[in-house]
Design a protein around this motif. Structure first.
Motif, short mmCIF file in Angstrom:
data_model
loop_
_atom_site.label_atom_id
_atom_site.label_comp_id
_atom_site.label_asym_id
_atom_site.label_seq_id
_atom_site.Cartn_x
_atom_site.Cartn_y
_atom_site.Cartn_z
N PHE A 77 2.63 2.39 -3.37
CA PHE A 77 1.61 2.83 -4.29
C PHE A 77 1.34 4.17 -3.81
O PHE A 77 1.05 5.12 -4.76
CB PHE A 77 0.16 2.09 -4.39
N HIS A 78 1.17 4.42 -2.36
CA HIS A 78 0.85 5.92 -1.97
C HIS A 78 2.06 6.50 -2.14
O HIS A 78 1.85 7.92 -2.52
CB HIS A 78 0.73 5.86 -0.39
N ILE B 140 0.82 -1.21 -0.04
CA ILE B 140 0.11 -0.06 -0.10
C ILE B 140 0.98 1.26 0.06
O ILE B 140 0.47 2.30 -0.61
CB ILE B 140 -1.01 -0.11 1.29
N ASP C 278 -7.68 5.55 -6.96
CA ASP C 278 -6.89 6.81 -7.01
C ASP C 278 -6.07 6.48 -8.22
O ASP C 278 -5.29 7.72 -8.55
CB ASP C 278 -6.21 7.30 -5.80
N THR D 172 -6.91 3.33 -2.98
CA THR D 172 -5.70 3.27 -3.84
C THR D 172 -5.75 2.75 -5.38
O THR D 172 -5.36 3.41 -6.09
CB THR D 172 -4.55 2.44 -3.02
#
Length: 166
Positions: free
Chosen positions: A49-50, A46, A89, A86
């Motif tokens: 990806f952020h 996660i 987005d 995510t």
């Protein structure tokens, strides 16, 4: 579109599997993962990806500067919410980015590499599959959950296996 569909597929596999796992096993250290937890590997996915999504805004991505939010690795429901958000987005147009990285343990001097949003999504997709393979090891050690076919296996490997079976 194909790239985002592939991310949706692996995120779907990961989410469906995590939903079957109770939170205590999500946080339980695995001896086969050198004491790491399924939650820690999920957090890593996660947060990578952020970093990309944050870098999209600034034009510069640096995966070494990720947040490392303990809540993601200890609260499975929170992690599931973030996986869904995510993926949503990622629906952005491609654009040029600069990747910053320091590949020297003795220095903080960053190297810059030209990249773009879609190339970094592809990198993160492959990185996710790699960590899902590790998560698979933890799940097989800690639970009796049946994993979906291809969980933690690269698309190219799946194609190769199908070709060999013919």
């Amino acid at each position: 579109m194909q790239l985002r569909n592939a991310v949706q597929h692996v995120f779907g596999q990961l989410s469906a599997t995590l939903q079957l796992l109770d939170n205590s096993k999500y946080c339980l250290p695995s001896k086969h993962l050198s004491g790491a937890t399924i939650g820690q590997h999920t957090r890593h996915i996660i947060e990578m990806f952020h970093c990309l999504l944050s870098g999209y805004e600034t034009g510069s991505v640096n995966y070494e500067k990720r947040k490392r939010d303990v809540r993601i690795e200890t609260d499975k429901e929170f992690a599931l919410q973030l996986l869904n958000a995510t993926y949503t987005d990622l629906n952005r147009p491609n654009k040029a980015l600069v990747l910053e990285a320091s590949y020297n343990d003795d220095s903080n001097d960053a190297l810059t590499i030209d990249s773009n949003f879609e190339r970094e999504i592809a990198y993160n997709l492959e990185h996710t599959i790699h960590h899902m393979a590790l998560i698979k090891v933890g799940i097989l050690e800690l639970s009796d959950i049946e994993l979906p076919e291809g969980f933690g296996v690269a698309s190219s490997t799946m194609k190769h296996r199908k070709q060999c079976a013919q």
